[in-house]
Design a protein around this motif. Structure first.
Motif, short mmCIF file in Angstrom:
data_model
loop_
_atom_site.label_atom_id
_atom_site.label_comp_id
_atom_site.label_asym_id
_atom_site.label_seq_id
_atom_site.Cartn_x
_atom_site.Cartn_y
_atom_site.Cartn_z
N ILE A 19 0.84 -1.20 0.00
CA ILE A 19 0.00 0.00 0.00
C ILE A 19 0.87 1.25 0.00
N THR A 20 1.96 1.22 0.76
CA THR A 20 2.87 2.37 0.82
C THR A 20 3.51 2.63 -0.54
N VAL A 21 3.95 1.59 -1.21
CA VAL A 21 4.57 1.77 -2.53
C VAL A 21 3.56 2.35 -3.52
N GLY A 22 2.34 1.83 -3.52
CA GLY A 22 1.30 2.36 -4.41
C GLY A 22 0.94 3.79 -4.09
N THR A 23 0.89 4.11 -2.79
CA THR A 23 0.57 5.48 -2.39
C THR A 23 1.67 6.45 -2.81
N GLY A 56 13.44 13.08 -4.17
CA GLY A 56 13.24 13.20 -2.72
C GLY A 56 12.24 12.20 -2.18
N LEU A 57 11.13 12.04 -2.88
CA LEU A 57 10.13 11.08 -2.41
C LEU A 57 10.58 9.64 -2.59
N LEU A 58 11.40 9.37 -3.60
CA LEU A 58 11.94 8.01 -3.73
C LEU A 58 12.91 7.67 -2.60
N VAL A 59 13.67 8.66 -2.15
CA VAL A 59 14.56 8.43 -1.01
C VAL A 59 13.74 8.09 0.23
N VAL A 60 12.66 8.84 0.45
CA VAL A 60 11.79 8.57 1.60
C VAL A 60 11.13 7.20 1.46
N LEU A 61 10.68 6.84 0.26
CA LEU A 61 10.06 5.54 0.04
C LEU A 61 11.02 4.40 0.34
N CYS A 62 12.27 4.53 -0.10
CA CYS A 62 13.24 3.46 0.15
C CYS A 62 13.57 3.32 1.63
N HIS A 63 13.48 4.42 2.39
CA HIS A 63 13.70 4.33 3.84
C HIS A 63 12.46 3.78 4.54
N LEU A 71 12.26 -0.51 -5.41
CA LEU A 71 12.33 0.32 -6.62
C LEU A 71 11.75 -0.41 -7.83
N THR A 72 11.93 -1.71 -7.87
CA THR A 72 11.35 -2.48 -8.98
C THR A 72 9.82 -2.45 -8.91
N LEU A 73 9.28 -2.65 -7.72
CA LEU A 73 7.83 -2.59 -7.56
C LEU A 73 7.32 -1.18 -7.85
N TYR A 74 8.04 -0.15 -7.38
CA TYR A 74 7.66 1.23 -7.68
C TYR A 74 7.65 1.47 -9.19
N ILE A 98 15.37 -3.86 -15.64
CA ILE A 98 16.79 -4.12 -15.39
C ILE A 98 17.41 -2.98 -14.60
N CYS A 99 17.10 -1.74 -14.97
CA CYS A 99 17.63 -0.58 -14.22
C CYS A 99 17.17 -0.61 -12.77
N ALA A 100 15.90 -0.92 -12.55
CA ALA A 100 15.37 -0.95 -11.18
C ALA A 100 15.97 -2.10 -10.38
N LEU A 101 16.15 -3.26 -11.00
CA LEU A 101 16.77 -4.39 -10.30
C LEU A 101 18.22 -4.10 -9.93
N LEU A 102 18.96 -3.45 -10.84
CA LEU A 102 20.34 -3.09 -10.51
C LEU A 102 20.39 -2.06 -9.38
N ALA A 103 19.46 -1.11 -9.39
CA ALA A 103 19.41 -0.14 -8.30
C ALA A 103 19.05 -0.81 -6.98
N ASP A 104 18.15 -1.79 -7.02
CA ASP A 104 17.82 -2.54 -5.81
C ASP A 104 19.02 -3.33 -5.30
N LEU A 105 19.82 -3.88 -6.21
CA LEU A 105 21.03 -4.58 -5.80
C LEU A 105 22.03 -3.63 -5.15
N ILE A 106 22.15 -2.42 -5.70
CA ILE A 106 23.03 -1.42 -5.09
C ILE A 106 22.58 -1.11 -3.67
N ILE A 107 21.28 -0.97 -3.48
CA ILE A 107 20.76 -0.66 -2.15
C ILE A 107 20.95 -1.84 -1.21
N CYS A 108 20.65 -3.06 -1.68
CA CYS A 108 20.76 -4.24 -0.81
C CYS A 108 22.19 -4.50 -0.36
N TYR A 109 23.11 -4.50 -1.31
CA TYR A 109 24.49 -4.81 -0.95
C TYR A 109 25.20 -3.62 -0.31
#
Length: 185
Positions: A19-23, A56-63, A71-74, A98-109
């Motif tokens: 719900i948060t990602v959709g919002t 800015g809102l993507l930074v807040v969403l990831c936190h 980011l992939t779901l977003y 692919i861009c979103a998955l790579l960004a998610d990998l950057i965040i995870c690792y």
């Protein structure tokens, strides 16, 4: 509040996270439309402000939703909004995934070392790589005369300023939302 889980998927998501990602996707879409309309169209100032708001809102969403694949779901939800509202072409979806998955990998690792820096690097990579993919796609379309890409290149460079400026704005917004108790540590 009852927290149920969506099981059997690639990632383990709770309903509140979905719900948060959709919002946030809807909030980002509506706020960027409002900035564009109130700014008088896509002039450079409105374009930079729109990109500051997105980043800015993507930074807040990831936190707020600290799950792998946010980011992939977003991107998927945001693309469905774009498809419904503006009729975007679905041909760019695989590269955006692919861009979103790579960004998610950057965040995870990167979160193993320093979470804030990893989120900032992942969000910046996602936005710049997705814009670069769109720019490359347009270059393939107008490849008979590369000079036609000079004006879009200038627009992409101006937009990139907004993405870079949106990172500290997102951290400041996150600090204020934590102080208000909306985002927890």
């Amino acid at each position: 509040m009852m927290r149920t889980r969506l099981t059997g998927s690639l990632f383990d998501w709770e309903n509140i996270d979905l719900i948060t990602v959709g919002t946030f996707a809807a909030l980002i879409r509506v706020s960027t439309y409002l900035i564009t309309i109130c700014g008088g169209g896509m002039n450079p100032i409105a374009f930079i402000l729109k990109n500051i708001m997105i980043t800015g809102l993507l930074v807040v969403l990831c936190h707020k939703v600290s799950r792998p694949g946010v980011l992939t779901l977003y991107m998927l939800v945001n693309y469905l909004f774009s498809l419904a509202l503006t009729g975007n072409m679905p041909i760019s979806v695989p590269t955006l995934i692919i861009c979103a998955l790579l960004a998610d990998l950057i965040i995870c690792y990167g979160s193993r070392v320093h979470r804030n820096s990893a989120i900032l690097a992942g969000v910046l990579f996602y936005k710049l790589s997705s814009v670069s993919v769109g720019f490359a796609w347009q270059f393939l379309v107008v490849r008979e005369d590369p000079r036609l890409m000079l004006m879009p290149l200038a627009i992409v460079m101006i937009g990139s300023i907004g993405y870079i400026l949106g990172l500290p704005v997102g951290m400041k917004l996150l600090k204020e939302l934590r102080h208000a108790g909306i985002v927890r540590n």
